[in-house]
Motif scaffolding. Structure first.
Motif, PDB file in Angstrom:
ATOM      1  N   GLY A  57     -25.154 -38.217  -0.820  1.00 21.77           N
ATOM      2  CA  GLY A  57     -26.280 -37.993  -1.600  1.00 21.77           C
ATOM      3  C   GLY A  57     -26.011 -38.645  -3.143  1.00 21.77           C
ATOM      4  O   GLY A  57     -25.175 -39.397  -3.462  1.00 21.77           O
ATOM      5  N   VAL A  58     -26.993 -38.447  -3.748  1.00 18.98           N
ATOM      6  CA  VAL A  58     -27.055 -38.450  -5.323  1.00 18.98           C
ATOM      7  C   VAL A  58     -25.962 -37.873  -5.922  1.00 18.98           C
ATOM      8  O   VAL A  58     -25.790 -36.830  -5.913  1.00 18.98           O
ATOM      9  N   ARG A  59     -24.849 -38.619  -6.559  1.00 14.18           N
ATOM     10  CA  ARG A  59     -23.701 -37.849  -7.383  1.00 14.18           C
ATOM     11  C   ARG A  59     -24.198 -37.289  -8.719  1.00 14.18           C
ATOM     12  O   ARG A  59     -24.590 -37.806  -9.352  1.00 14.18           O
ATOM     13  N   VAL A  60     -23.780 -36.052  -8.558  1.00 17.86           N
ATOM     14  CA  VAL A  60     -24.166 -35.070  -9.838  1.00 17.86           C
ATOM     15  C   VAL A  60     -22.903 -34.372 -10.082  1.00 17.86           C
ATOM     16  O   VAL A  60     -22.185 -33.848  -9.260  1.00 17.86           O
ATOM     17  N   MET A  61     -22.254 -34.627 -11.378  1.00 14.35           N
ATOM     18  CA  MET A  61     -21.223 -33.975 -11.927  1.00 14.35           C
ATOM     19  C   MET A  61     -21.632 -32.861 -12.984  1.00 14.35           C
ATOM     20  O   MET A  61     -22.019 -33.079 -14.014  1.00 14.35           O
ATOM     21  N   PRO A  62     -21.266 -31.406 -12.406  1.00 16.41           N
ATOM     22  CA  PRO A  62     -21.240 -30.203 -13.248  1.00 16.41           C
ATOM     23  C   PRO A  62     -20.167 -30.314 -14.173  1.00 16.41           C
ATOM     24  O   PRO A  62     -18.998 -30.286 -13.771  1.00 16.41           O
ATOM     25  N   LEU A  63     -20.391 -30.565 -15.477  1.00 15.40           N
ATOM     26  CA  LEU A  63     -19.088 -30.545 -16.511  1.00 15.40           C
ATOM     27  C   LEU A  63     -19.185 -29.662 -17.501  1.00 15.40           C
ATOM     28  O   LEU A  63     -20.286 -29.424 -18.262  1.00 15.40           O
ATOM     29  N   GLY A  64     -18.063 -28.988 -17.955  1.00 17.68           N
ATOM     30  CA  GLY A  64     -17.869 -28.215 -18.653  1.00 17.68           C
ATOM     31  C   GLY A  64     -16.802 -27.208 -18.820  1.00 17.68           C
ATOM     32  O   GLY A  64     -15.532 -27.495 -18.240  1.00 17.68           O
ATOM     33  N   GLY A  88     -35.649 -28.056  -1.500  1.00 14.19           N
ATOM     34  CA  GLY A  88     -36.517 -28.880  -2.109  1.00 14.19           C
ATOM     35  C   GLY A  88     -36.373 -30.449  -1.391  1.00 14.19           C
ATOM     36  O   GLY A  88     -37.336 -31.129  -1.681  1.00 14.19           O
ATOM     37  N   GLY A  89     -35.280 -30.563  -0.459  1.00 14.18           N
ATOM     38  CA  GLY A  89     -35.164 -31.768   0.489  1.00 14.18           C
ATOM     39  C   GLY A  89     -34.492 -32.954  -0.247  1.00 14.18           C
ATOM     40  O   GLY A  89     -34.650 -33.987   0.063  1.00 14.18           O
ATOM     41  N   TYR A  90     -33.853 -32.357  -1.457  1.00 23.06           N
ATOM     42  CA  TYR A  90     -33.030 -33.257  -2.017  1.00 23.06           C
ATOM     43  C   TYR A  90     -31.348 -33.381  -1.490  1.00 23.06           C
ATOM     44  O   TYR A  90     -30.921 -32.461  -1.051  1.00 23.06           O
ATOM     45  N   ARG A  91     -30.985 -34.449  -1.385  1.00 28.58           N
ATOM     46  CA  ARG A  91     -29.611 -34.724  -0.878  1.00 28.58           C
ATOM     47  C   ARG A  91     -28.749 -35.065  -1.949  1.00 28.58           C
ATOM     48  O   ARG A  91     -28.627 -36.269  -2.525  1.00 28.58           O
ATOM     49  N   ILE A  92     -27.666 -34.284  -2.471  1.00 30.09           N
ATOM     50  CA  ILE A  92     -27.202 -34.123  -3.631  1.00 30.09           C
ATOM     51  C   ILE A  92     -25.524 -34.001  -3.252  1.00 30.09           C
ATOM     52  O   ILE A  92     -25.371 -33.220  -2.408  1.00 30.09           O
ATOM     53  N   ASP A  93     -24.822 -34.736  -4.106  1.00 28.32           N
ATOM     54  CA  ASP A  93     -23.467 -34.714  -3.946  1.00 28.32           C
ATOM     55  C   ASP A  93     -22.725 -34.347  -5.003  1.00 28.32           C
ATOM     56  O   ASP A  93     -22.787 -35.183  -6.068  1.00 28.32           O
ATOM     57  N   PHE A  94     -22.212 -33.088  -5.142  1.00 30.45           N
ATOM     58  CA  PHE A  94     -21.510 -32.670  -6.341  1.00 30.45           C
ATOM     59  C   PHE A  94     -20.460 -33.303  -6.463  1.00 30.45           C
ATOM     60  O   PHE A  94     -19.483 -33.318  -5.445  1.00 30.45           O
ATOM     61  N   ASP A 243     -35.064 -27.663 -13.131  1.00 28.22           N
ATOM     62  CA  ASP A 243     -36.488 -28.266 -13.905  1.00 28.22           C
ATOM     63  C   ASP A 243     -36.419 -29.305 -14.780  1.00 28.22           C
ATOM     64  O   ASP A 243     -37.151 -30.235 -14.769  1.00 28.22           O
ATOM     65  N   ALA A 244     -35.039 -29.500 -15.461  1.00 24.52           N
ATOM     66  CA  ALA A 244     -34.876 -30.407 -16.247  1.00 24.52           C
ATOM     67  C   ALA A 244     -34.614 -31.693 -15.395  1.00 24.52           C
ATOM     68  O   ALA A 244     -35.076 -32.995 -15.706  1.00 24.52           O
ATOM     69  N   LEU A 245     -33.954 -31.662 -14.492  1.00 22.28           N
ATOM     70  CA  LEU A 245     -33.693 -32.641 -13.499  1.00 22.28           C
ATOM     71  C   LEU A 245     -34.841 -33.283 -12.784  1.00 22.28           C
ATOM     72  O   LEU A 245     -35.028 -34.516 -12.561  1.00 22.28           O
ATOM     73  N   ARG A 246     -35.613 -32.481 -12.321  1.00 30.00           N
ATOM     74  CA  ARG A 246     -36.981 -32.877 -11.660  1.00 30.00           C
ATOM     75  C   ARG A 246     -38.013 -33.508 -12.741  1.00 30.00           C
ATOM     76  O   ARG A 246     -38.881 -34.392 -12.236  1.00 30.00           O
ATOM     77  N   SER A 247     -37.640 -33.328 -13.794  1.00 32.86           N
ATOM     78  CA  SER A 247     -38.482 -34.075 -14.824  1.00 32.86           C
ATOM     79  C   SER A 247     -38.005 -35.406 -15.117  1.00 32.86           C
ATOM     80  O   SER A 247     -38.953 -36.036 -15.746  1.00 32.86           O
ATOM     81  N   VAL A 248     -36.971 -35.838 -14.897  1.00 34.20           N
ATOM     82  CA  VAL A 248     -36.542 -37.301 -15.088  1.00 34.20           C
ATOM     83  C   VAL A 248     -36.305 -38.146 -13.642  1.00 34.20           C
ATOM     84  O   VAL A 248     -35.289 -37.667 -12.846  1.00 34.20           O
ATOM     85  N   PRO A 249     -37.221 -38.827 -13.358  1.00 32.46           N
ATOM     86  CA  PRO A 249     -37.373 -39.788 -12.260  1.00 32.46           C
ATOM     87  C   PRO A 249     -35.929 -40.269 -12.047  1.00 32.46           C
ATOM     88  O   PRO A 249     -35.311 -40.801 -12.930  1.00 32.46           O
ATOM     89  N   ILE A 252     -32.015 -37.101  -9.718  1.00 28.84           N
ATOM     90  CA  ILE A 252     -31.620 -36.266  -8.396  1.00 28.84           C
ATOM     91  C   ILE A 252     -32.356 -37.173  -7.271  1.00 28.84           C
ATOM     92  O   ILE A 252     -32.517 -36.555  -6.294  1.00 28.84           O
ATOM     93  N   GLY A 253     -32.792 -38.518  -7.203  1.00 30.11           N
ATOM     94  CA  GLY A 253     -33.402 -39.152  -6.215  1.00 30.11           C
ATOM     95  C   GLY A 253     -34.886 -39.341  -6.354  1.00 30.11           C
ATOM     96  O   GLY A 253     -35.402 -39.980  -5.481  1.00 30.11           O
ATOM     97  N   GLY A 254     -35.489 -39.179  -7.390  1.00 31.70           N
ATOM     98  CA  GLY A 254     -36.709 -39.346  -7.528  1.00 31.70           C
ATOM     99  C   GLY A 254     -37.274 -38.295  -8.207  1.00 31.70           C
ATOM    100  O   GLY A 254     -36.947 -37.186  -8.481  1.00 31.70           O
ATOM    101  N   ASP A 255     -38.876 -38.373  -8.529  1.00 32.51           N
ATOM    102  CA  ASP A 255     -39.473 -37.336  -9.386  1.00 32.51           C
ATOM    103  C   ASP A 255     -40.278 -36.365  -8.414  1.00 32.51           C
ATOM    104  O   ASP A 255     -40.825 -35.312  -8.877  1.00 32.51           O
TER     105      ASP A 255
END
Length: 384
Positions: A57-64, A88-94, A243-249, A252-255
């Motif tokens: 899926g869409v690669r997302v890095m939680p960083l901190g 929500g039907g998103y395919r995400i790869d942490f 909410d922030a991720l969903r606001s940026v097309p 996470i794979g689309g709006d």
């Protein structure tokens, strides 16, 4: 033949014979060693997998730091965020070099390092980014810099953000204000006040950098120990990220979330009206966080009527000199003067006695005030 090397020191064999018993001290030493070995064999050791979890899926890095790692609640905000992605039907790869969390967290990879400061993350982030090539980065860092002289923390954060965007220029980088910290609110507020400017400057230069107001998402009551969130606090962090991720097309794979394939013959539909129908009573809460020549506005639009609002347009006039540069959870047009904020696909309905939260970042020329009036689908709203 050489004997294998043991992980613990082994005492030399006593010089006992068949007629001379082992000394008492040696017998006790061997007994204790056997007991320790038995306990070690009985306790399973938790280790990270040999290779990172990946579902393509869409690669997302939680960083901190430890708040990303999930101190107090293993997995932290990543648990609720993962569940929201799934529902929500998103395919995400942490992605990341670290690994922890419960079974309910479908992907345990992350880049949260307990106790680390901004500078420590900065010293390692290039290698992490090159190893995982994230599409999106969730950055919450600075809590461990809130000790002693904190004046240099914003500069270190700016350097880190530049390091990330230069290494991964096609990644969307979400930079969060840090959550409240007991006994250090002045330091936290001072640091957080600089973050919108850091984000705005880079966004204006064409960098894919976005602000997440995490500080306002939590209160001190959401902390387990004055520093790290409890389970409720981590859930609130997840909501803010989501909410922030969903606001940026595309982040996470689309709006909008993926949907199942439509039937061969789609049912007839009615085109939505250009102007949403009039609505009932409404209330607007408008909060401004200003600095220098910039500001962020958090807007909560409440439906105080007894009927749902299906499709909405919030109209207001910005004070002179204010210009919207980016926004979330709504589309804004035009960017100054008489502005209309319209719903996006996932928040078109406002049920009775509920609200929708939107916001934007703007520049100003000295007047950071709020609009004097708001209308929702043509109906005047009260101001909280």
């Amino acid at each position: 033949m050489s004997s294998p090397t043991l992980g613990h020191p082994v005492p030399p064999s006593p010089t006992a014979t068949a007629t001379t018993p082992k000394p008492r001290r040696a017998r006790l030493w061997w007994a204790a060693l056997a007991a320790v070995a038995a306990v070690a064999a009985a306790v399973p050791i938790a280790t990270a997998p040999a290779s990172a979890e990946s579902n393509g899926g869409v690669r997302v890095m939680p960083l901190g730091d430890s708040i990303t790692d999930g101190f107090n609640v293993a997995g932290g905000y990543r648990i609720e965020l993962w569940q929201r992605f799934t529902s929500g039907g998103y395919r995400i790869d942490f992605v990341g070099s670290q690994f922890n969390g419960p079974a309910s967290l479908g992907d345990h990879d992350h880049e949260g390092h307990s106790g680390w400061t901004i500078a420590q993350i900065d010293a390692n982030v290039v290698n992490w980014l090159r190893a995982t090539s994230p599409r999106t980065v969730l950055l919450h860092i600075g809590t461990n810099d809130m000790y002693g002289d904190t004046s240099g923390a914003p500069g270190r954060l700016a350097t880190l953000v530049d390091r990330i965007t230069n290494t991964a220029p096609n990644a969307d980088v979400f930079v969060a204000t840090i959550i409240p910290k007991s006994g250090a609110d002045n330091q936290v507020r001072g640091y957080n006040a600089a973050i919108p400017g850091i984000v705005q400057t880079r966004a204006a230069a064409g960098k894919r950098v976005h602000l997440v107001d995490m500080y306002r998402a939590l209160t001190l009551s959401d902390l387990a120990d004055g520093v790290h969130p409890n389970a409720t606090g981590y859930r609130k962090m997840a909501v803010a990220w989501y909410d922030a991720l969903r606001s940026v097309p595309g982040s996470i794979g689309g709006d909008t979330p993926p949907t199942t394939a439509p039937p061969t013959t789609p049912p007839p539909t009615t085109a939505p009206p250009t102007t949403p129908p009039p609505t009932g009573a409404c209330r607007v809460t408008y909060t401004v966080n200003a600095w220098g020549n910039g500001l962020t506005a958090s807007v909560s639009v409440a439906n105080t009527s007894s009927t749902p609002v299906n499709g909405w347009a919030l109209a207001f006039t910005l004070p002179s000199g204010q210009t919207i540069t980016s926004g979330w959870n709504a589309s804004y047009s035009p960017s100054s003067g008489a502005v209309t904020a319209r719903n996006v696909s996932y928040n078109a309905t406002i049920a009775p006695s509920t609200s929708v939260d939107i916001g934007f970042q703007a520049t100003h020329t000295g007047n950071a005030g709020r609009p004097s009036a708001f209308t929702l689908n043509g109906t005047a709203c009260t101001l909280a």
